[in-house]
Scaffold this active site. Structure first.
Site, PDB file in Angstrom:
ATOM      1  N   GLY A 257       0.873  -1.223  -0.121  1.00 30.26           N
ATOM      2  CA  GLY A 257       0.151  -0.091   0.014  1.00 30.26           C
ATOM      3  C   GLY A 257       0.540   1.356   0.029  1.00 30.26           C
TER       4      GLY A 257
ATOM      5  N   ARG B  41      -7.840   2.775 -14.870  1.00 31.44           N
ATOM      6  CA  ARG B  41      -7.959   3.336 -13.591  1.00 31.44           C
ATOM      7  C   ARG B  41      -8.511   4.517 -13.564  1.00 31.44           C
ATOM      8  NH1 ARG B  41      -3.782   4.668 -11.273  1.00 31.44           N
ATOM      9  NH2 ARG B  41      -4.362   4.298  -9.275  1.00 31.44           N
TER      10      ARG B  41
ATOM     11  N   CYS C  46     -15.969   2.917 -26.933  1.00 31.99           N
ATOM     12  CA  CYS C  46     -17.225   3.552 -27.126  1.00 31.99           C
ATOM     13  C   CYS C  46     -17.897   3.527 -25.787  1.00 31.99           C
ATOM     14  CB  CYS C  46     -18.130   2.401 -28.041  1.00 31.99           C
ATOM     15  SG  CYS C  46     -17.214   2.337 -29.573  1.00 31.99           S
TER      16      CYS C  46
HETATM   17  C1  LIG Z   1      -3.184  -4.960  -3.392  1.00 33.57           C
HETATM   18  C2  LIG Z   1      -2.467  -5.705  -2.475  1.00 33.57           C
HETATM   19  C3  LIG Z   1      -1.396  -5.431  -2.141  1.00 33.57           C
HETATM   20  C4  LIG Z   1      -0.169  -4.505  -3.043  1.00 33.57           C
HETATM   21  O1  LIG Z   1      -0.714  -3.256  -2.760  1.00 33.57           O
HETATM   22  P1  LIG Z   1      -0.041  -2.165  -3.421  1.00 33.57           P
HETATM   23  O2  LIG Z   1      -0.885  -0.746  -3.015  1.00 33.57           O
HETATM   24  O3  LIG Z   1       0.188  -2.309  -4.838  1.00 33.57           O
HETATM   25  O4  LIG Z   1       1.313  -2.100  -2.803  1.00 33.57           O
HETATM   26  C5  LIG Z   1      -0.601  -6.024  -1.099  1.00 33.57           C
HETATM   27  N1  LIG Z   1      -1.321  -6.872  -0.287  1.00 33.57           N
HETATM   28  C6  LIG Z   1      -2.552  -7.312  -0.362  1.00 33.57           C
HETATM   29  C7  LIG Z   1      -3.275  -8.145   0.305  1.00 33.57           C
HETATM   30  C8  LIG Z   1      -3.200  -6.614  -1.732  1.00 33.57           C
HETATM   31  O5  LIG Z   1      -4.485  -6.982  -1.805  1.00 33.57           O
END
Ligand SMILES: *Cc1c(COP(=O)(O)O)cnc(C)c1O
Length: 431
Positions: free
Chosen positions: A248, A330, A361
Site C-alpha cells: 500500500g 484506472r 465506445c
Molecule cells: C493489492 C494488495 C497489495 C499491494 O498493494 P499496493 O498498493 O500495490 O502496494 C498487497 N497485499 C494485498 C493483500 C493486496 O490486496
C-alpha cells in the site's frame, strides 16, 4: 520531471532510462507499455535492503504480482531474491513457469476456489494467506490428502481507515477481505487453524489499503496486530512467528503527490514495532511486507499516438489517443490522476487544457481531465507517466482492441517482454 529515470533529450523528446520514447513508439508501435527494468530492480532492492536492515535478516518483501505479472517480471523478482504474492492460479502458474522458487510464494485472495487450493498445494506453494473458515477447511483437507503440513497465515482486518480511495481501502471491519478482530471472527478462525493437524500456523497478515503516503496507518496496524497477537497468546498459548504488514505504499502520479522516503518509513515502523513488542513481552517477529504499486509504478510509462483533437468551443477540448480504458481502466475505476506529456515536445509550453480520451465506445473512457499539454497534432506521441502498476495487469480486450506490447528498457537497450496481441490471438479461443 516526476521521476529521475525520465529526461528530455536534445530533440526535446521524452526519454525513459536514457531511451528516446518517440523512437520507441516508432519501433514497436502504439499503444505501448514501456518499463524501465533497472528501476524495477532498484525498487526491489530498496525494500529488501531496508527491511533486512531494520526488521531483521529473515524479513522479506513479497512483491504483489497483481500489480504487474508476466513471466520475465517473475524472473526478475526471483533474481532479486524477494518473495512473490499471487492471488490466482493464473498468477501462480506464471510464477511456476518463470522458475520462481515456490517456497517464496504466498497465495492470497478473498475467495480461493477448491481448485486454487489444490493447485497451490500440488505446486508446493510456500504459504496460503487464509481468508475465511471455508478456506481453512479446504486447506486442511487438501494438505491431509497430500500428506503435508501446509504453512498458513491468517488475514485479519484491523479496522483502520487509511484515508485513501474507498475502492482501495481494505482494512476496515466491513471489508470483504479477511476476518475482523472487532467482531471476534479473527479469534475464532485462529482457534480453527490451531485445531488443524495439517496446517503449520505461521502468523497473521493485514493489509490496510493502497496509495498510502503516511506511516500512521501502518503504525496503527502494528498496534492493533500486536495487541491481537498478545490476546491470542493469552487465550490459546499460540505465539505468532510472522506478521505480514501488507502493501500500500504510495507512488507519485502527479507533482501534487508527496515524495516518500521508503527507508525512513520502514525505520519508523520497525522502531515502533520493537517498542510495542517489548511492551507486550512478545518474542521478535519475522516481518513481511507486500509492495505492489511501489515496485513497478514509477518504472512504467504508456505511449499513445494522438488521433483526433476536437475542440468544443465554450465546453471542452478532447485529445483522443489510440488506447484508453482497455489498456488503462484506472480513470474509469477510480478517477485516477496521471501526468501526461507531449513526448515529442516535452520542453514546450503547455498551451492546451484538455481531456485526454481513449478510443472505446464509452464516455467514461478517459485517461484524464484538465490536462495541460503542448497542443498535440494527429500522429504525435503522448506519454502517460507512472503506468507500471495496475495498467497492463488490468487491461481488457474491450472493443476487440489488441492488448499492447510491453517493452523492457535496460542498460540503454530495449526489447519486447510481452508481444502485442494480434487479430489471430483475438480469434484463437473462438471455436
Ligand atoms: C493489492 C494488495 C497489495 C499491494 O498493494 P499496493 O498498493 O500495490 O502496494 C498487497 N497485499 C494485498 C493483500 C493486496 O490486496
Amino acid at each position: 520531471m516526476l521521476y529521475t529515470n525520465l529526461n528530455i533529450n536534445e530533440k526535446g523528446h521524452l526519454t525513459l532510462g536514457g531511451l528516446d520514447t518517440v523512437e520507441l513508439a516508432k519501433e514497436y508501435g502504439t499503444p505501448l507499455y514501456v518499463m524501465d527494468k533497472d528501476r524495477v530492480r532498484e525498487n526491489c532492492r530498496a525494500y529488501r535492503t531496508a527491511m533486512q536492515k531494520y526488521f531483521g535478516k529473515d524479513c522479506l518483501p513479497f512483491y504483489a504480482s497483481k500489480a504487474l505479472c508476466f513471466t520475465d517480471m517473475c524472473r526478475l523478482a526471483a533474481e532479486e531474491e524477494i518473495g512473490l504474492d499471487v492471488v490466482s492460479s493464473g498468477e501462480l502458474y506464471t510464477a511456476k513457469r518463470a522458475g520462481f522458487p515456490m517456497e517464496r510464494v504466498g497465495f492470497h485472495g478473498n475467495n480461493k476456489t477448491d481448485a486454487d487450493i489444490a493447485f497451490g498445494i500440488s505446486l508446493g506453494v510456500g504459504h496460503f494467506v487464509a481468508d475465511a473458515a471455508e478456506e481453512i477447511e479446504v486447506i486442511e483437507r487438501e494438505a491431509a490428502k497430500a500428506g503435508i503440513q501446509q504453512k498458513v497465515l491468517l488475514r485479519v482486518t484491523p479496522g483502520i481507515d487509511p484515508h485513501t480511495h474507498a475502492k482501495i481501502a481494505t482494512g476496515m471491519v466491513d471489508s470483504k477481505f479477511g476476518a475482523a478482530i472487532e467482531t471476534g471472527a479473527a479469534m475464532e478462525l485462529t482457534k480453527q487453524i490451531l485445531g488443524c493437524p495439517h496446517i503449520d500456523f505461521e502468523g497473521f497478515h493485514c493489509h490496510v489499503g493502497s496509495q498510502i503516503f503516511e506511516a500512521s496507518p501502518f503504525i496503527s496496524a502494528v498496534d492493533i496486530m500486536l495487541d491481537f497477537i498478545s490476546q491470542v497468546m493469552a487465550e490459546t498459548g499460540y505465539i505468532a512467528k510472522i506478521l505480514n504488514l501488507g502493501g500500500g505504499f504510495g507512488v507519485r502520479y502527479t507533482e501534487d503527490d508527496p515524495k516518500m522516503n521508503l527507508e525512513k518509513f520502514i525505520h519508523m515502523v520497525a522502531d515502533h514495532l520493537d517498542t510495542k513488542r517489548k511492551e507486550y513481552c512478545l518474542p521478535r517477529l519475522t516481518i513481511y511486507m507486500e509492495p505492489g504499486r511501489s515496485i513497478v509504478a514509477d518504472a512504467g510509462i504508456t505511449l499513445y499516438t494522438v488521433g483526433t483533437v476536437k475542440k468544443i468551443p465554450g465546453y471542452k477540448n478532447y485529445v483522443s489517443v489510440d488506447g484508453g480504458m482497455a489498456d488503462n481502466p484506472r480513470f474509469a475505476l477510480y478517477e485516477a490522476k496521471y501526468t501526461v506529456l507531449n513526448a515529442e515536445r516535452a520542453n514546450a509550453d503547455c498551451d492546451l487544457i484538455c481531456t485526454v480520451a481513449g478510443r472505446c465506445c464509452e464516455s467514461g473512457d478517459l485517461i484524464g481531465e484538465n490536462i495541460s499539454l503542448a497542443e498535440p497534432k494527429r500522429g504525435e506521441i503522448l506519454a502517460v507517466l507512472t503506468t507500471g502498476a495496475y495498467n497492463f495487469s488490468m487491461a481488457s480486450g474491450y472493443n476487440r482492441l489488441c492488448r499492447p506490447a510491453l517493452v523492457w528498457v535496460e542498460g540503454g537497450k530495449s526489447r519486447v517482454a510481452v508481444r502485442r496481441e494480434s487479430f489471430d490471438d483475438l480469434l484463437e479461443k473462438d471455436l
